[in-house]
Every structure is written in structure tokens, then in C-alpha cells.
Design a protein around this motif. Structure first.
Motif, PDB file in Angstrom:
ATOM      1  N   LYS A 251       0.827  -1.201   0.000  1.00 45.06           N
ATOM      2  CA  LYS A 251       0.000   0.000   0.000  1.00 45.06           C
ATOM      3  C   LYS A 251       0.865   1.256   0.000  1.00 45.06           C
ATOM      4  N   THR A 381       5.029 -12.307 -11.527  1.00 43.21           N
ATOM      5  CA  THR A 381       4.948 -12.104 -10.078  1.00 43.21           C
ATOM      6  C   THR A 381       6.153 -12.686  -9.337  1.00 43.21           C
ATOM      7  N   ASP A 390       2.198 -11.215   1.365  1.00 44.19           N
ATOM      8  CA  ASP A 390       0.924 -11.264   0.644  1.00 44.19           C
ATOM      9  C   ASP A 390       0.142  -9.962   0.823  1.00 44.19           C
ATOM     10  N   TYR A 392      -0.198  -7.580  -1.191  1.00 46.81           N
ATOM     11  CA  TYR A 392      -0.612  -6.949  -2.442  1.00 46.81           C
ATOM     12  C   TYR A 392      -1.684  -7.775  -3.147  1.00 46.81           C
ATOM     13  N   SER A 393      -2.406  -7.092  -4.015  1.00 47.88           N
ATOM     14  CA  SER A 393      -3.362  -7.743  -4.895  1.00 47.88           C
ATOM     15  C   SER A 393      -2.624  -8.159  -6.165  1.00 47.88           C
ATOM     16  N   THR A 394      -2.784  -9.397  -6.573  1.00 53.77           N
ATOM     17  CA  THR A 394      -2.063  -9.897  -7.747  1.00 53.77           C
ATOM     18  C   THR A 394      -2.420  -9.084  -8.993  1.00 53.77           C
ATOM     19  N   ASP A 395      -3.698  -8.778  -9.174  1.00 53.10           N
ATOM     20  CA  ASP A 395      -4.115  -8.013 -10.352  1.00 53.10           C
ATOM     21  C   ASP A 395      -3.482  -6.623 -10.368  1.00 53.10           C
ATOM     22  N   GLU A 396      -3.479  -5.980  -9.201  1.00 48.51           N
ATOM     23  CA  GLU A 396      -2.887  -4.648  -9.136  1.00 48.51           C
ATOM     24  C   GLU A 396      -1.384  -4.704  -9.368  1.00 48.51           C
ATOM     25  N   GLU A 428      -9.243   1.281 -13.920  1.00 48.96           N
ATOM     26  CA  GLU A 428      -9.216  -0.150 -14.236  1.00 48.96           C
ATOM     27  C   GLU A 428      -9.383  -0.368 -15.735  1.00 48.96           C
TER      28      GLU A 428
END
Length: 470
Positions: A251, A381, A390, A392-396, A428
């Protein structure tokens, strides 16, 4: 019977032929005590020893004439005194004013004899470094004694770090305000031009993601810049340190990425001056108490006027790995050159590795090349900094990796603008697929290894070999 002076006066006035009178002793005038004269005063000298005053009868018109003349003379004397006094006062005022002005000029000369003149100047190749819009920068001046006292005479205990410009010290002014002091080193590759450039630029630019300059100091050989103090130092002191990297979860890192992007957008598009930074890197991103990023070090920056968006130079400045290929090889720079540097920085923030890191499986590739190879294999990744866990969001994360690869594409025209980057980070939207980045070896054209130590500095002249990716 003896009569007094008053009765003697009345006696003379009653007699039209009386021309003068005097009061005298009784022994002298036969006991009357009053002497009068009729006709000429021929015997007045006979009474000089009496010690009395002689009163002469004069026509009133004649008396008035002499009285008026006396008044005029008195007025003339008074006027002369007034004029003389005013003249003296005016001379004193002029003298005091001249003295004050001389003192002020002397003070300005003492402080300003070595002060930077914010005028157009050129680099060694004859290229303009600052245009007319940078004249008359209003930057407060600090005495060297004040800065020396604030830093405990530039004590090593107060040293925050070392950059291409020189050492940076923490200082505390007499009012308790904390400052960061950047002191030009005698052995620095940068000099007066970069010093002037930074003063003229940073004084004109105001943005929450740009470091704020408080003033400067030039005395003798000393050239010093004074900035706001940012307690968390530079970004590279955290992301490349595994023990400290854990302080920056995803973040916070994403917030830093967005903040730097907004700061660069301001320089390119939203500021009154269009500025190409030319030395954006992790060590030039400082962090405040809440980890908000502040872009610093504008010594290498260039200003574009009007609709100009690109330029050329024979004097290539910057830092290995962060320079775009067209700039490093041909001296051609533009806003897209900064976009390339931003892409490198973004990948470093994600991976916790420097652009010049060595990868045993791909020894000829730098960080951008290594990430590109894993991206093609669907393993992007794997490059994420392990200290992020963990968080973070994988998509982000994949979106940020993709944006980084878009920024480091080999051809400048294929890279997005900073406004597009800010939009990509905020929305997005579907992103285009990145093309192959510019792969740069970790060796120069003579086959010598390029240093990738923690203290890597900005350089003024570079030569980098381009190779084709596998």
C-alpha cells in the motif's frame, strides 16, 4: 524743590521749544533735579559727568520710520536664522540618507558578491540551461556561519548521505527548524551550472510531490543548498535494504509510485515551466514522515518553452540504467526520457532490486530485461520483492509491472505519457501489451564492468552499448 524724572518729562512736553531733558543731581542744577534744552544741544557735553540719561524729543513720524526699519531688520535676521537652520537640517537628512544607502549597498555587496545571478547561462557545448523565465529567482540567503552552526560544523555525525552533488547533512536552525543541507563537493562532477539550475528551477516549482527549497549559501568556495528536512531519507535507502524494506508494504509502495507519477506529470504538463528532470531515480525520491514521496535534485533538469517537447545535447547527464537508449546513445531527450526513468523506478520499487542487478539465469540482461522475460512466460509475479509477503493484490501488481514495461519500451514513441501513466494507475482500464524493452549490458564499450554499488552516482558523460534482446 527737587522734581523727579516723570515731572521733568511733563515739563519738557508742555514747552514746544524743549528738545531734550534729563534728571540731574540737585547740586548740579541748583536744586531743581531737572535739566531741559531749547534749541541746539550745544552744552550737553557739560553734563557728561552727571551719570544721567539724556532724553531727546523726536517727531513721532520720524520715530515710527526708525521703529519700522528696526522691525524689518529683526524680521530679516529671524528669516535668515530660519533659512539657515532649514538648510542645515536638509544637509543632515541628505547625509544620513546617503550613509544609510552606502551601508545597505555594502551589506548587499558583502552578501551578494558571490551570489548566483539568475540569468541565462550555457553549458560547455553552448546550449542554454536556463531560459528567460527563470530570471530573478527569489531564494532566501543563509550565512555560512548559520549553516555551520546548524550542522555542528558539518559534522560526520550529522551526515545523511552522499550524492553526485556532494554530501547531505541534517541541521537544526536556532529557531528549532530542521533542515537538510546539500554541500557541493570539490570533487563533484556537478558544479556551478547545476547549482544555478537547481536554484532557479526549484524556486519556481511548487507541488506536494516536489522537495521544497528553503534557501542557499555561497561564500568563497562553498556552494550550499538548504531544503526541508525529510526524516525518512531517500527511497533507495529503504527498498534496496532487506532489513528496512519490510517497512514499506505494498500500500505504501503503491502510494509512492502514484505520488512520483503525479510529481512528474506536474513537471511535464501542469507547471508554468515544462521541465525534463533527466535524473529521476530512487536516490532522488525523498520520503517525509508519512512516506509521501518528494522528487529532488533538479541540477540536471532542462526547461522547455512554448510547445517544445524534445531536444538534443552533446553533454549527456544522468545515471546509468535510468537513461533511455535514445538519450544515452544519441543525446536526444524528451518527456519520454523521463517516462523511461519512471518505468525503471517503478520496477525497482516492485522488485526491491536495482536496475543493474545481476541475474545468473540471464547474465546479459538488466532488471527490465529480466522482468520482460518472466512477463512473456507468465511468471511476472516471481520478481515481486519477497518482503511484501501477501500484502498486495495480484491483479494490481501485474498492472503495475505492465505499466513499468510500457514505460521502458525501446522506442520513445511507444511509451505512454505521464498523464497516461497517472490514468492507468488510477483506473481499471485495459492496458496495451508492452513491446520489448531496451536491453543494456552491464558493460561499457571497452568491456569494463559498470559499477552497481550502493553509492552509484550521476554522471556527466556516458557511453553505453546497445544489444539486442534474445
Amino acid at each position: 524743590m527737587s522734581i523727579g524724572l516723570k515731572q521733568c518729562e511733563e515739563k519738557c512736553l508742555r514747552n514746544c521749544s524743549c528738545v531734550a531733558y534729563a534728571s540731574a543731581n540737585s547740586e548740579t542744577n541748583g536744586g531743581t533735579g531737572c535739566l531741559t534744552w531749547h534749541g541746539n544741544l550745544v552744552d550737553a557735553r557739560a553734563y557728561t559727568e552727571t551719570g544721567q540719561d539724556l532724553y531727546i524729543r523726536v517727531d513721532k513720524h520720524e520715530l515710527a520710520r526708525y521703529t519700522k526699519k528696526g522691525l524689518v531688520q529683526k524680521k530679516g535676521v529671524l528669516a535668515g536664522v530660519i533659512v539657515s537652520s532649514a538648510s542645515v537640517f536638509l544637509i543632515l537628512v541628505i547625509f544620513l540618507r546617503c550613509w544609510v544607502q552606502r551601508q545597505r549597498r555594502a551589506e548587499r555587496a558583502r552578501k551578494g558578491k558571490n551570489m548566483v545571478s539568475f540569468t541565462t547561462f550555457e553549458d560547455s557545448s553552448g546550449e542554454k540551461e536556463i531560459d528567460e523565465s527563470t530570471r530573478n529567482g527569489d531564494v532566501p540567503y543563509f550565512d555560512l556561519s548559520t549553516i555551520a552552526a546548524a550542522t555542528n560544523n558539518f559534522s560526520s555525525d550529522n551526515k545523511l548521505g552522499q550524492g553526485g552533488f556532494g554530501p547531505v547533512y541534517k541541521g537544526v536552525l536556532l529557531n528549532g527548524k530542521e533542515i537538510a543541507v546539500k554541500r557541493l563537493s570539490n570533487c563533484s562532477g556537478q558544479g556551478l551550472q547545476e547549482f544555478k539550475n537547481e536554484i532557479a528551477l526549484i524556486a519556481k516549482l511548487q507541488h506536494r510531490n516536489l522537495v521544497r527549497m528553503l534557501g542557499c549559501c555561497i561564500e568563497g568556495e562553498e556552494k550550499i543548498l538548504i531544503y526541508e528536512f525529510l526524516p525518512n531519507k531517500s527511497l533507495n535507502s529503504i527498498i534496496f535494504d532487506k532489513s528496512r524494506g519490510s517497512f514499506l508494504d505494498w500500500k505504501k509502495r503503491f502510494g509512492i509510485i502514484c505520488g512520483v507519477a503525479r510529481g512528474m506529470l506536474y513537471l511535464h504538463q501542469d507547471s508554468r515551466l515544462r521541465v525534463i528532470h533527466r535524473d529521476l531515480k530512487a536516490s532522488n525520491v525523498l520520503l517525509d514522515a508519512t512516506m509521501n514521496p518528494k522528487i529532488s535534485d533538479f541540477g540536471m533538469a532542462r526547461i522547455f518553452g512554448g510547445d517544445q517537447i524534445e531536444g538534443d545535447t552533446k553533454r549527456v547527464v544522468g545515471t546509468y540504467g535510468y537513461m533511455s537508449p535514445e538519450y544515452a546513445m544519441q543525446g536526444h531527450f524528451s518527456m519520454k526520457s523521463d517516462v523511461y526513468s519512471f518505468g525503471v523506478l517503478l520496477l525497482e520499487i516492485i522488485t526491491g532490486k536495482k536496475i543493474s542487478s545481476y541475474f545468473p539465469d540471464s547474465p546479459s540482461l538488466n532488471l527490465a530485461g529480466h522482468v520482460w522475460e518472466l512477463w512473456k512466460e507468465g511468471k511476472a509475479t516471481e520478481v515481486v520483492d519477497s518482503t511484501l509477503g501477501d500484502s498486495y493484490s495480484t491483479d494490481e501488481m501485474l498492472k503495475c509491472i505492465q505499466i513499468g514495461l510500457l514505460c521502458v519500451q525501446e522506442h520513445a514513441t511507444h511509451r505512454p505519457t505521464m498523464s497516461a501513466v497517472v490514468s492507468m494507475l488510477s483506473n481499471e482500464a485495459t492496458l496495451p501489451s508492452p513491446e520489448q524493452p531496451a536491453f543494456i549490458q552491464n558493460k561499457n564499450h571497452e568491456g569494463d564492468e559498470i559499477s552497481s554499488s550502493e553509492g552509484a552516482k550521476s554522471v556527466n558523460v556516458v557511453s553505453i552499448t546497445m544489444i539486442q534482446g534474445r
